[in-house]
Design an enzyme around this catalytic site. Structure first.
Site, PDB file in Angstrom:
ATOM      1  N   ASN A   9       0.864  -1.180   0.000  1.00  0.00           N
ATOM      2  CA  ASN A   9       0.000   0.000   0.000  1.00  0.00           C
ATOM      3  C   ASN A   9       0.901   1.231   0.000  1.00  0.00           C
ATOM      4  O   ASN A   9       1.518   1.546   1.005  1.00  0.00           O
ATOM      5  CB  ASN A   9      -0.891  -0.026   1.254  1.00  0.00           C
ATOM      6  CG  ASN A   9      -1.747   1.218   1.380  1.00  0.00           C
ATOM      7  OD1 ASN A   9      -1.869   1.994   0.432  1.00  0.00           O
ATOM      8  ND2 ASN A   9      -2.350   1.405   2.544  1.00  0.00           N
ATOM      9  N   LYS A  11       0.046   4.320  -0.349  1.00  0.00           N
ATOM     10  CA  LYS A  11      -0.599   5.503   0.248  1.00  0.00           C
ATOM     11  C   LYS A  11      -0.368   6.743  -0.635  1.00  0.00           C
ATOM     12  O   LYS A  11      -0.327   6.622  -1.856  1.00  0.00           O
ATOM     13  CB  LYS A  11      -0.096   5.701   1.676  1.00  0.00           C
ATOM     14  CG  LYS A  11      -0.162   4.414   2.497  1.00  0.00           C
ATOM     15  CD  LYS A  11       0.088   4.608   3.946  1.00  0.00           C
ATOM     16  CE  LYS A  11       0.125   3.255   4.636  1.00  0.00           C
ATOM     17  NZ  LYS A  11       0.193   3.363   6.086  1.00  0.00           N
ATOM     18  N   GLU A 166      -5.213  -5.339  10.617  1.00  0.00           N
ATOM     19  CA  GLU A 166      -4.174  -4.326  10.824  1.00  0.00           C
ATOM     20  C   GLU A 166      -4.427  -3.596  12.143  1.00  0.00           C
ATOM     21  O   GLU A 166      -5.208  -2.620  12.171  1.00  0.00           O
ATOM     22  CB  GLU A 166      -4.196  -3.316   9.681  1.00  0.00           C
ATOM     23  CG  GLU A 166      -3.937  -3.935   8.320  1.00  0.00           C
ATOM     24  CD  GLU A 166      -3.380  -2.904   7.342  1.00  0.00           C
ATOM     25  OE1 GLU A 166      -2.285  -3.123   6.850  1.00  0.00           O
ATOM     26  OE2 GLU A 166      -4.044  -1.877   7.117  1.00  0.00           O
ATOM     27  N   GLY A 172       2.531   1.939  10.657  1.00  0.00           N
ATOM     28  CA  GLY A 172       3.437   3.071  10.467  1.00  0.00           C
ATOM     29  C   GLY A 172       4.148   3.496  11.742  1.00  0.00           C
ATOM     30  O   GLY A 172       4.757   4.566  11.783  1.00  0.00           O
ATOM     31  N   SER A 212       3.660  -2.524  10.223  1.00  0.00           N
ATOM     32  CA  SER A 212       5.121  -2.493  10.367  1.00  0.00           C
ATOM     33  C   SER A 212       5.800  -3.818  10.039  1.00  0.00           C
ATOM     34  O   SER A 212       6.757  -4.213  10.705  1.00  0.00           O
ATOM     35  CB  SER A 212       5.501  -2.018  11.773  1.00  0.00           C
ATOM     36  OG  SER A 212       5.018  -0.703  11.986  1.00  0.00           O
TER      37      SER A 212
HETATM   38  C1  PEP Z   1      -0.656  -0.132   6.127  1.00  0.00           C
HETATM   39  O1  PEP Z   1      -0.788   1.078   6.037  1.00  0.00           O
HETATM   40  O2  PEP Z   1      -1.503  -0.881   5.658  1.00  0.00           O
HETATM   41  C2  PEP Z   1       0.528  -0.630   6.819  1.00  0.00           C
HETATM   42  C3  PEP Z   1       0.528  -1.865   7.216  1.00  0.00           C
HETATM   43  O3  PEP Z   1       1.571   0.270   6.995  1.00  0.00           O
HETATM   44  P1  PEP Z   1       3.008  -0.044   7.631  1.00  0.00           P
HETATM   45  O4  PEP Z   1       3.498  -1.328   7.026  1.00  0.00           O
HETATM   46  O5  PEP Z   1       3.849   1.130   7.257  1.00  0.00           O
HETATM   47  O6  PEP Z   1       2.797  -0.183   9.103  1.00  0.00           O
END
Ligand code: PEP
Length: 249
Positions: A9, A11, A166, A172, A212
């Site tokens: 993703n 973003k 998640e 993040g 993460s």
């Molecule tokens: C996400 O935004 O779906 C995500 C998992 O971000 P990150 O891997 O940066 O935590």
């Protein structure tokens, strides 16, 4: 059918030139894998990404979509618009959409219904906040997110759904759910789906972990029996890191 999936993703990152450069690097370095590999660039670069990956095994997916067919929804994108440029999967319910754009379970249920009615595969995101986990409410929160957005669907719809658990506190932040916490929640999700539908639907749905995931922790998280892959944010913006995570599956 349950499959292994690694999805990036992106973003609101990467302009057109950067998107094309990252796609070129990913295509060149993509390892041999039976897992499905997906990337979700920003809307404005979807058409270019689809063209770029025409002969690649990497699928381009959308980060979001609107529930309406068309009309006066300034700034929004419809399911038909996605299909028209070759997008067949959409992320729905990402915690950033819930937190910053007011997307409620009710709105998400409408988006899921529209996507499925158009034949778009849904990657449905959900997960508890830190306060929910601290107060031991994380199972209850996850159960209600699933119930409110998905459990009115008929059984046949589930073949077009991928789940992405998640935990908001891990997105993040650099903080990751432990592999045991991820496994515990994924097993709970399958149990909840079994109770609402049946065991075959629960066993057939792919459940990704997101929060993460990095090259250093991917293998251990992916080794858990109910974790079918990952939705990756930050680490998917660096080709070598994303490739290492794909290799970990
Ligand atoms: C996400 O935004 O779906 C995500 C998992 O971000 P990150 O891997 O940066 O935590």
């Amino acid at each position: 059918m349950r499959s292994k999936i690694v999805a990036g993703n992106w973003k609101m990152n990467k302009n057109l030139a950067e998107t094309e450069a990252l796609l070129a690097e990913l295509s060149a370095k993509l390892p041999d894998t039976s897992a499905e590999v997906m990337v979700a660039p920003t809307y404005i670069n979807l058409t270019s990404a689809v063209r770029h990956l025409e002969s690649s095994a990497i699928e381009v997916i959308a980060q979001n979509m609107h529930f309406a067919e068309s009309g006066a929804y300034t700034g929004e994108i419809s399911a038909d618009m996605l299909l028209n440029v070759g997008i067949n999967t959409a992320i729905i319910g990402h915690s950033e959409r819930r937190a910053y754009f007011g997307e409620t379970d009710e709105i998400l249920a409408k988006k899921v219904t529209t996507a499925l009615s158009k034949g778009i595969r849904v990657m449905f995101c959900f997960g508890e906040e830190l306060a929910d986990r601290k107060s031991d409410n994380h199972f209850k929160v996850v159960e209600s997110q699933l119930k409110n957005a998905l459990f009115a669907l008929d059984a046949s719809s589930w073949s077009k759904i991928v789940l992405a658990y998640e935990p908001v506190w891990a997105i993040g932040t650099g903080e990751t759910a432990s592999p045991e916490q991820a496994q515990e929640m994924h097993a709970f999700i399958r149990k909840t789906i079994t109770e609402a539908y049946d065991a075959s639907i629960a066993n057939d749905v792919s459940i990704l972990y997101g929060g993460s995931v990095k090259p250093a922790n991917a293998e251990e998280i992916f080794s858990k029996p109910d974790v079918d892959g990952g939705l990756i944010g930050g680490a998917s913006l660096v080709a070598d890191d994303f490739v290492a995570i794909i290799k970990a599956i």
